[in-house]
Design a protein around this motif. Structure first.
Motif, short mmCIF file in Angstrom:
data_model
loop_
_atom_site.label_atom_id
_atom_site.label_comp_id
_atom_site.label_asym_id
_atom_site.label_seq_id
_atom_site.Cartn_x
_atom_site.Cartn_y
_atom_site.Cartn_z
N LEU A 109 2.02 16.71 -2.13
CA LEU A 109 3.41 17.81 -1.51
C LEU A 109 4.63 17.31 -1.30
O LEU A 109 5.52 18.22 -1.20
CB LEU A 109 2.85 18.27 -0.47
N ALA A 110 4.10 16.51 -0.73
CA ALA A 110 5.84 15.00 0.12
C ALA A 110 7.17 14.45 -1.02
O ALA A 110 8.04 14.41 -1.25
CB ALA A 110 5.22 14.45 0.81
N ILE A 111 6.05 14.03 -2.22
CA ILE A 111 6.81 13.28 -3.14
C ILE A 111 6.55 14.15 -4.24
O ILE A 111 7.76 14.25 -5.38
CB ILE A 111 5.94 11.73 -3.03
N VAL A 112 5.42 14.33 -4.94
CA VAL A 112 4.91 14.79 -6.29
C VAL A 112 6.12 16.21 -6.22
O VAL A 112 7.02 16.48 -7.88
CB VAL A 112 3.79 14.76 -6.48
N ALA A 113 5.61 16.86 -5.60
CA ALA A 113 6.60 18.01 -5.60
C ALA A 113 8.31 18.11 -5.66
O ALA A 113 8.79 18.93 -6.19
CB ALA A 113 5.66 19.15 -4.11
N VAL A 114 8.56 17.13 -4.32
CA VAL A 114 10.64 16.94 -4.45
C VAL A 114 10.41 16.81 -6.19
O VAL A 114 11.23 16.95 -6.31
CB VAL A 114 10.68 16.30 -3.17
N ILE A 115 9.45 15.74 -6.31
CA ILE A 115 9.93 15.21 -8.04
C ILE A 115 10.39 16.16 -8.58
O ILE A 115 11.28 17.15 -9.53
CB ILE A 115 9.58 14.23 -8.60
N VAL A 116 8.97 17.61 -8.71
CA VAL A 116 8.86 18.20 -9.94
C VAL A 116 10.10 19.69 -9.69
O VAL A 116 11.08 19.76 -10.66
CB VAL A 116 7.51 18.50 -9.67
N SER A 117 10.12 19.79 -8.52
CA SER A 117 11.22 21.06 -7.79
C SER A 117 12.52 20.58 -7.61
O SER A 117 13.21 20.71 -9.18
CB SER A 117 11.10 20.88 -6.49
N THR A 118 13.12 18.84 -7.78
CA THR A 118 14.00 18.78 -8.72
C THR A 118 14.61 18.54 -9.60
O THR A 118 15.49 19.22 -10.44
CB THR A 118 14.53 17.32 -8.08
N ALA A 119 13.21 18.22 -10.56
CA ALA A 119 13.36 18.61 -12.15
C ALA A 119 13.79 19.62 -12.72
O ALA A 119 14.82 20.30 -13.62
CB ALA A 119 12.47 17.53 -12.66
N THR A 120 12.76 20.73 -12.04
CA THR A 120 12.42 21.99 -12.64
C THR A 120 13.74 22.71 -12.50
O THR A 120 14.64 23.81 -12.79
CB THR A 120 11.61 22.79 -11.77
N ILE A 121 14.37 22.42 -10.88
CA ILE A 121 15.82 23.58 -10.41
C ILE A 121 17.11 22.79 -11.20
O ILE A 121 18.04 23.86 -11.88
CB ILE A 121 15.93 23.76 -9.00
N GLY A 122 17.03 21.64 -11.41
CA GLY A 122 18.06 21.04 -12.10
C GLY A 122 18.47 21.16 -13.93
O GLY A 122 18.88 21.91 -14.33
N LEU A 123 17.02 20.86 -14.24
CA LEU A 123 16.88 22.30 -15.88
C LEU A 123 17.42 23.15 -15.86
O LEU A 123 17.32 23.53 -17.02
CB LEU A 123 15.28 21.35 -16.57
#
Length: 879
Positions: A109-123
């Motif tokens: 939740l702390a690392i993978v979720a941040v990376i996925v959220s960053t990529a998904t919102i940005g795209l």
């Protein structure tokens, strides 16, 4: 005279604190999160101040509006002043050992979720925003940080499952660090007009995390070392002051000097203090420390949210209808990204046994509970304040990030309570409900008896007494009818529940003992860690885990083994001397606690869980008592004087503690004045100080006398025995330890001063007791060890180097003769020689003890089998 300068800032801060104090009761009345109310208040204050300044009709409040809008704090101030203590306190409040079981879920939740959220919102924003992909990813990184305060506050208020709260708080510890690391990388790329290199950026972030973890742990251990060095006489003020300085030192040094993640360093320092603090601080100081930090965080968190929310109108300047669509798009993308991680990856962790399974209601609540807060607003403000970032980019980032925060607070935050209640996460688990009915039924029965005695003592009428007792009877009957304790819990679950309760009670007793001055901090730290290990073992593996942790605590630690090696090889006694002193104190306190646990089990566990469960748990505790008695008896045989002095010291400490408690009771009942109470306490403190210095301990005390008693050395001159005793070393062994290994070359021979040992080979099995020598026959024959020599119980050996023993045999043939007589005694215990008759008798007693031990172990195995059979029968009956 108008208020200006620093006085203006202090006055504004004081007024905001008054507003904050009014928000807490308002939030409870409206059944909303305090964070949501604070955000609304901040937005209203900021909007109103901006409206006043731009109005031509209202001039009275212009000064106040200017103070609020021009408050002397920027994004750097937000991050430096508030972020270190917010992260540190969040880590300090977490149970580290419970969090360790959820480490896979938390890291996801702390690392993978941040990376996925960053990529998904940005795209998601990139095709519609007209901004470069790096800028869209920057927005995703800013809004990837979750705020646990609102979510955890709602969970605690409505009594949601503690595991759910632990997951949310654990996630928030590290996701700020991950998001800020990505944020810093993207901002640097935007300013430099360069592309982001994925591999090098990921490596830099990883190294930043690892370096910050090491640095935070180091700073926290230094702080704990300073607290121990200060001693207990300095008072709690100095100790607590160190904890206030710790998060800022960790954060700023790592962030500015070491170029690592300051957030991770502050979190690591808090986790380290949470793990080692209870065994370092005195219990009363530790409680005060936690209460003080909770108050500090209430002030800091509330002010941060209000001040950051006041900037919302400024950040939303220039917002258009299209921006509203982008905010909605980013919010939906963030929700989908969080759902993908939680519903898609958590089952994989559970399937690979990396983390316990997370129920579906928990997952849905965690998805909806991803609220954003003040840190997101501070990062957005940092972008808008950066003059190197073009205005269109900073305006875009500020509007979308701020709108995202408002949406999650006003929509998710206001409906999260309903989601928790819908999934019934505020209700007790079925097992907890069964235990609740059982405990209430027993507890109300005790309350009824006490109420009857009180009524008789105070002379209440029979009518009033009977009416009150009938009401209690009605509640008892209701609990008995609803009680499903006997059918809900299997025997194995009841045993695990009992052992969990026992381990928790042991920790409570140790913390209570820690209030006594004179008990070394290292000893109490070792005992507390051991108690927490048994608690973890009972939680994860039930009875097996508890017994395994219980046995491990009686085995000397690595430091003890190193000290024994130094003593044997280098003939340096001091490290082993201190280890033996700690060993004595640990065993003595453990014995005291074990007896207290046996009484607690009879008084509390047996009425609640039943006689059969109490008998099984009693066997576990009895085995622990026997092992403690065995270890203490070995020590007592060889160091009788030291043990008696230690027991006397411990009893005097307990007496002083009781004396202090008596004075506290008298003062609480106003039977003594404050002046007299202070004088009495000072007297007790002075007497406690006498026991701050530890007792002196001689490692080789009585060694010469024990050497003279060895049957093998009978007939050797006294002067030679003295020289031999000076060349020998002592060796303390524990059950199942291998003394000599098969095919090993004999480097030392071991004289059994106490204990029980055995060796097995294809042709024979032998048991060795007091007076025997391990490795001597192989050394004389010039052979290697033919089989493993293993200890069956705690023992005490005298170690002689092989070359010394060889010279002894060559110089004094009587030693070789004695060895032959000892070998004959193994086969002919009825020898006429008194010494060797005693040796044979000792060996027969040793064989009986071995049979008893094996019988006890087989009894334990049968109990475990019976539990399994009972559970299978219960399952068949249910089917």
């Amino acid at each position: 005279m108008p208020v200006t300068g620093l006085a203006t800032v202090l006055l504004a801060t004081a007024i905001l604190l008054v507003i904050v104090s009014a928000v807490q009761p308002l939030a409870k009345r409206l059944e909303l999160s305090e964070t949501v109310i604070l955000a609304i208040v901040g937005v209203v204050l900021g909007g109103t101040a901006d409206l006043i300044l731009h109005s031509s009709h209202i001039h009275v409040f212009d000064t106040a509006a200017e103070i609020l809008l021009d408050f002397p704090i920027n994004s750097e101030g937000f991050l430096l002043i508030f972020l270190p203590i917010l992260v540190f306190q969040a880590a300090l409040a977490i149970d580290v050992r419970r969090l360790a079981h959820e480490i896979g879920t938390v890291l996801l939740l702390a690392i993978v979720a941040v990376i996925v959220s960053t990529a998904t919102i940005g795209l998601a924003l990139y095709p519609f925003s007209g901004m470069p992909l790096t800028v869209c990813l920057l927005v995703g990184a800013i809004v990837a940080t979750t705020d646990p305060s609102a979510v955890a506050g709602i969970f605690r208020e409505i009594g949601a499952a503690t595991r759910l709260t632990r997951l949310v708080e654990g996630e928030a510890l590290l996701n700020d660090a991950a998001a800020i690391s990505i944020f810093s990388t993207l901002v640097a790329a935007i300013i430099a007009h360069k592309e982001v290199h994925l591999f090098s950026s990921a490596l830099a972030i990883f190294l930043s995390f690892v370096g910050a973890l090491i640095a935070g742990f180091f700073f926290a251990r230094c702080a704990l070392w300073m607290i121990v060095s200060l001693g207990s006489n300095t008072g709690r003020s100095a100790e607590i002051t160190l904890t206030v300085a710790l998060p800022y030192i960790s954060y700023i040094v790592c962030d500015d000097l070491l170029h690592c993640s300051g957030v991770v360093a502050a979190a690591a320092a808090g986790l380290t203090l949470s793990a080692y603090g209870p065994s370092t601080f005195r219990p009363q100081t530790w409680r005060f420390l936690n209460e003080l930090w909770q108050q500090i965080i209430f002030w800091a968190g509330s002010l941060l949210f209000v001040l950051a929310s006041m900037l919302v109108p400024r950040l939303l300047i220039g917002m258009t209808k299209w921006d509203f669509i982008l905010i909605l798009l980013a919010t939906i993308a963030g929700l989908l990204a969080r759902a993908m991680v939680i519903f898609g990856m958590l089952p994989l962790l559970a399937a690979t046994k990396l983390s316990p399974p997370v129920p579906t209601p928990f997952k849905a609540t965690m998805v909806w509970g991803g609220l954003r807060g003040a840190i997101t607003l501070a990062l957005a403000l940092a972008v808008t304040e950066n003059e190197l970032i073009p205005t269109p980019i900073s305006q875009f980032v500020g509007i979308v990030a701020t709108g995202f925060v408002l949406f999650t607070l006003l929509v998710n935050g206001t409906t999260l309570r309903a989601v928790v209640i819908y999934f019934r996460l505020n209700e007790l688990a079925p097992i907890d409900q069964a235990v609740r009915h059982q405990i209430l039924g027993i507890g109300l029965g005790n309350v009824k008896d006490k109420a009857r005695r009180v009524a008789n003592e105070f002379g209440f009428s029979n009518v009033i007494t009977n009416y009150t007792l009938e009401e209690i009877d009605r509640r008892i009957n209701e609990e008995r009818e609803a009680n499903s304790f006997d059918t809900m819990l299997t025997d194995r679950q009841r045993i695990s529940l009992a052992l969990i309760t026992i381990a928790a009670q042991e920790r409570s007793i140790l913390l209570d003992l820690f209030r006594m001055q004179g008990l070394p901090r290292r000893v109490m730290e070792t005992l507390l860690r051991s108690a927490e290990a048994t608690l973890d073992g009972a939680w994860t593996e039930g009875r097996y885990g508890y017994v395994k942790a219980m046995q491990k605590r009686l085995h000397p630690p690595f430091r003890f083994r190193v000290a024994q090696y130094i003593h044997r090889k280098l003939h340096i006694d001091r490290p082993l001397m201190y280890c033996m002193m700690e060993r004595f104190e640990i065993l003595l306190v453990s014995r005291f606690v074990s007896i207290s646990l046996t009484r607690f089990m009879k008084r509390r566990i047996e009425p609640t869980l039943g006689v059969r469960i109490a008998e099984i748990v009693s066997e576990v505790l009895d085995r622990q008592n026997r092992m403690l008695d065995d270890a203490l008896e070995i020590m007592r045989i060889h160091y009788q004087g030291y043990i008696e002095a230690l027991e006397s010291r411990f009893l005097k400490l307990v007496t002083l503690r009781l004396e202090s408690d008596e004075y506290n009771s008298l003062w609480a009942e106003s039977l003594v004045s404050d002046e007299l109470y202070s004088e009495l306490e000072k007297n007790v403190e002075k007497r406690f100080e006498r026991y701050n210095r530890r007792l002196k301990f001689n490692l080789k005390s009585g060694l010469e006398e024990r050497v003279k008693e060895l049957p093998c050395l009978r007939g050797v001159p006294q002067a030679v025995l003295y020289d031999i005793s000076m060349s020998m070393s002592v060796y303390f062994v524990f059950p199942s330890e291998k003394i000599l290994h098969r095919k090993q070359k004999v480097k030392n021979v071991y004289f059994v001063s106490s204990g029980l040992f055995e060796t097995h080979s294809a042709s024979k099995s032998l048991t060795y007791g007091i007076g025997d020598i391990l490795g001597a026959s192989e050394l004389v024959a010039g052979k290697r060890i033919y089989a493993n020599y293993r200890a069956l119980r705690f023992g005490y050996l005298l170690v002689m180097p092989a070359d010394v023993f060889k010279r002894l045999i060559q110089d004094y043939p009587i030693v070789a003769y004695n060895l032959s007589k000892i070998d004959e005694a193994k086969d002919r215990p009825n020898s006429q020689d008194d010494d060797f008759m005693m040796l044979g008798y000792t060996r027969r007693i040793a064989n009986k003890e071995k049979q008893l031990m094996l019988g006890y172990e087989s009894k334990e195995i049968n109990n475990l089998k019976n539990e399994g059979n009972i559970e299978n029968n219960n399952k068949q009956n249910k089917n």
